[in-house]
Design an enzyme around this catalytic site. Structure first.
Site, PDB file in Angstrom:
ATOM      1  N   ASP A 236     -21.818 -13.163  24.494  1.00  0.00           N
ATOM      2  CA  ASP A 236     -21.448 -14.572  24.464  1.00  0.00           C
ATOM      3  C   ASP A 236     -22.777 -15.330  24.574  1.00  0.00           C
ATOM      4  OD1 ASP A 236     -20.278 -17.034  24.458  1.00  0.00           O
ATOM      5  OD2 ASP A 236     -18.755 -16.560  25.947  1.00  0.00           O
TER       6      ASP A 236
HETATM    7  C1  BGC Z   1     -18.274 -19.629  24.245  1.00  0.00           C
HETATM    8  C2  BGC Z   1     -17.934 -18.828  23.008  1.00  0.00           C
HETATM    9  C3  BGC Z   1     -18.590 -19.470  21.799  1.00  0.00           C
HETATM   10  C4  BGC Z   1     -20.093 -19.529  22.042  1.00  0.00           C
HETATM   11  C5  BGC Z   1     -20.855 -20.164  20.890  1.00  0.00           C
HETATM   12  C6  BGC Z   1     -19.772 -19.845  24.392  1.00  0.00           C
HETATM   13  O1  BGC Z   1     -20.053 -20.740  25.414  1.00  0.00           O
HETATM   14  O2  BGC Z   1     -17.774 -18.979  25.389  1.00  0.00           O
HETATM   15  O3  BGC Z   1     -16.556 -18.748  22.838  1.00  0.00           O
HETATM   16  O4  BGC Z   1     -18.273 -18.786  20.642  1.00  0.00           O
HETATM   17  O5  BGC Z   1     -20.347 -20.310  23.198  1.00  0.00           O
HETATM   18  O6  BGC Z   1     -20.633 -21.522  20.851  1.00  0.00           O
END
Ligand code: BGC
Length: 689
Positions: A236
């Site tokens: 993530d």
């Molecule tokens: C989120 C993800 C997301 C990623 C990119 C993270 O903070 O948990 O779901 O895809 O950011 O924006």
């Protein structure tokens, strides 16, 4: 570039192309692929003709911030898709996500978000599907298949137990093996079995003490060895930051650290080389994590990439029609006293459309967090209802005050708590990434508005626009009708109008249980369970396997609205349950069938839900669990036979002793009905291993 390189030959099998690539890549080139180039892309390798691999956020569509500020189809929230219980529609939505991702010049969409809805208060419930792993995985796998049918990689997220947002970057989920496997892993297991996703995102949180991005047990033992996942694992965004370093993440099986920008500097070339020098990892470890990344490159045909300039705006009528259909099939009729709905325009002259969510345009930059999809236009509830009335009734007027109206549509609910930044800084209440709700009810002002409106006009239909369960107890008795419209996406207003005026009958069913009070809910028996012990940074999943309806059924607690519940303008009769064999052996499949008849006066759809209970098990189990479902459309007086095929995985549970999912011989009861608490048909079968 040597055109004879095997890896460039699309006619050769992918696995031999990967081996060839690994042979021709230098160590530095390999290392350059372990961390992103910027926020959304990987480093290209010009010498080998490897272009950048581009990602965009989902899951409600192609997000604005990751698609060069593009405007694309905004679908209803994923929880709404779950409420349709319609697998075909999930596939169609997935296909459009794939098409629009491609048009936006990306190769992967960071969707679907599939975390189990463990609590009504999780800020990201709107992005997820259900409290039940079968409903969640059956629909998610169709989304994945749809996305990947366009040669775009899906990215199922967030693996695993990121089921709330409070302190998500640090908190540790404390969970026992059986619950982890039987609820949370099972969800991903089924998605992997059914749709072979090409990508997966690990979680921010720790699982039993170890961060998702360096958790060998989770990423290697479970994901690769047990589940046979073949895709690549991305962190993530920033999830590797708090881990013990590059070696730990690589050993655990992370293919790609994202983003390649300030936020996260763990798998940088310098740090990876240092880990190699120190002998913490070897080149084979890099190859191990790189292989699935290269597999994705080949699966999305990165080398044949002929991406034209990314499309900035998708304003596609057909895509919007699918978004509208998802909205129409997702809305759940929770109450309809004296059949006040549908409203007959011939019988009224004045309508009031009021409430804080009547005019709200959802889909603003960063609102709700990373899933902010900005559509080219947005059809609010007010606009949708007004337009419908203008087009279909000459003598009906929209008035401003409930006391002047024959019927009032009162549109309340939640929001995304403002922009992402505002949410973080001021902890604004709402359905949003980065924070959880703190109350189950509507904001006090809205409750006052409901009471005020009802005093002025008892003929008030209450419409909820929100992405998670809402406490309805305080005003339920006073309102004649309640329609839960979720976040219905860019075509939501039109969809809502078609339901309110009876063009179509509501067919949505709740994918989550609505408790009477939060205290009744298994995730809310103590603060330790939710939002967690915030000093110790631990959240205890003490309810174990008793998530959602499994707990309510086991403890015989009456929910306010049960899992699977939803009314219709018509009525259905389920009869004649049959199984093709009453003695089932080993892995053989068996077929359950029932007749469904529309006994009302409207056309409509019913969801036939099949639950199975183990009559004499060696371990404690929920009384019954959803195993399959089918949505069936029927005209008045029409009957259809619905057949559902299952195999012995419908009897399985996770055995801590065997360290595996197993089924035991014995008697099982199959229940069939239209919600977890309305199961009029049942039949017993006997299973022999
Ligand atoms: C989120 C993800 C997301 C990623 C990119 C993270 O903070 O948990 O779901 O895809 O950011 O924006």
């Amino acid at each position: 570039m040597d055109k004879n390189n095997k890896y460039l030959n699309p006619d050769l099998p992918i696995e031999s192309r990967i081996e060839d690539l690994l042979k021709v890549m230098t160590l530095n080139e390999k290392i350059s692929l372990l961390r992103g180039k910027d926020f959304w892309t990987t480093n290209p390798i010009q010498r080998l003709g490897i272009p950048s691999f581009g990602m965009t956020d989902g899951p409600l569509g192609v997000a604005w911030h990751s698609s060069h500020r593009g405007k694309h189809t905004r679908f209803p929230a994923t929880i709404a898709l779950a409420a349709t219980w319609n697998k075909t529609l999930a596939y169609e939505m997935g296909k459009i996500l794939g098409k629009e991702t491609k048009a936006a010049g990306r190769h992967q969409i960071l969707a679907p978000g599939v975390n189990i809805i463990r609590s009504p208060l999780c800020g990201r419930n709107f992005e997820y599907l259900s409290e039940d792993p079968i409903l969640s995985s059956d629909l998610s796998s169709e989304l994945v298949k749809g996305i990947q049918s366009e040669n775009i990689a899906a990215c199922v997220k967030h693996f695993i137990t990121n089921n709330s947002e409070t302190k998500r970057m640090k908190i540790s989920t404390e969970i026992e093996e059986r619950a982890l496997q039987e609820i949370y892993v099972k969800n991903f297991k089924k998605i992997i079995e059914k749709s072979d996703p090409w990508g997966l995102m690990c979680c921010y949180n720790r699982v039993n003490g170890t961060y998702g991005a360096e958790n060998e047990y989770i990423l290697r033992d479970i994901l690769r060895t047990q589940l046979g996942f073949t895709g690549h694992v991305t962190t993530d965004w920033g999830a590797a930051r708090k881990t013990s370093g590059a070696a730990a993440c690589i050993k655990a099986g992370v293919s790609l650290e994202m983003p390649g920008f300030l936020l996260s500097r763990t798998m940088t070339p310098r740090k990876v080389r240092k880990a190699l020098q120190k002998g913490e990892i070897a080149e084979e470890d890099i190859d191990y994590v790189l292989k699935p990344m290269l597999r994705t490159f080949l699966r999305v045909e990165l080398f044949q990439d002929v991406t034209n300039a990314p499309r900035k705006v998708t304003d596609n009528f057909e895509h919007q029609q699918v978004a509208q259909q998802v909205a129409e099939e997702s809305m759940v009729l929770l109450k309809n006293e004296a059949q006040i709905l549908p409203i007959k325009l011939s019988e009224i002259t004045k309508i009031a459309i009021i409430g804080p969510n009547a005019h709200k345009k959802f889909g603003k930059p960063y609102h709700g967090g990373s899933s902010a999809v900005i559509p080219p236009q947005f059809n609010t509830p007010y606009e949708g209802i007004k337009r419908y009335v203008e087009e279909n009734a000459e003598n009906v007027e929209i008035v401003d005050y409930p006391e002047l109206a024959d019927v009032t549509f009162l549109i309340v609910g939640l929001d995304h708590g403002g922009s992402f930044l505002k949410t973080f800084l001021f902890n604004v209440e709402g359905d949003t990434e980065g924070s959880d709700r703190t109350q189950y009810g509507l904001p006090t002002k809205q409750i006052q508005l409901i009471q005020h409106t009802l005093a002025e006009n008892p003929n008030t239909v209450l419409i909820l626009i929100a992405g998670s369960p809402i406490d309805c107890t305080e005003w339920y008795d006073d309102v004649p009708a309640i329609l839960n419209a979720w976040y219905p996406g860019m075509m939501g207003g039109n969809a809502l109008a078609r339901l309110l005026f009876g063009d179509i009958s509501p067919s949505g069913k709740l994918p989550v249980t609505y408790p009477k009070t939060l205290q009744d809910h298994p995730a809310h028996k103590s603060k330790k369970r939710f939002p967690g012990d915030l000093k110790q940074l631990k959240i205890y999943f003490e309810e174990g396997i008793y998530v959602g309806y499994r707990y309510f059924d086991k403890q015989q607690i009456e929910p306010f609205f049960p899992f699977g519940f939803g009314l219709s303008y018509t009525r259905f009769d389920l009869t004649n349950i049959q199984v093709d064999k009453k003695d089932i052996k080993g892995h053989e499949s068996f077929k359950i069938s029932v007749d469904v008849k529309n006994i009302g006066v409207y056309s409509g759809a019913e969801v036939v839900q099949v639950y199975i209970g183990d009559d004499d098990c060696s371990v404690d189990r929920p009384p019954r669990e959803l195993q399959s479902f089918e949505k069936v459309f029927l005209r008045p007086a029409e009957t259809k036979t619905v057949s559902i095929t299952l195999d012995n995985s419908a009897f399985e549970f996770y055995s801590e002793k065997e360290k595996n999912f197993i089924s035991e011989s014995g008697s099982f009861t199959i229940w069939v009905g239209t919600s977890s608490r309305d199961l009029p048909l049942s039949i017993k079968i006997n299973y022999v291993i």
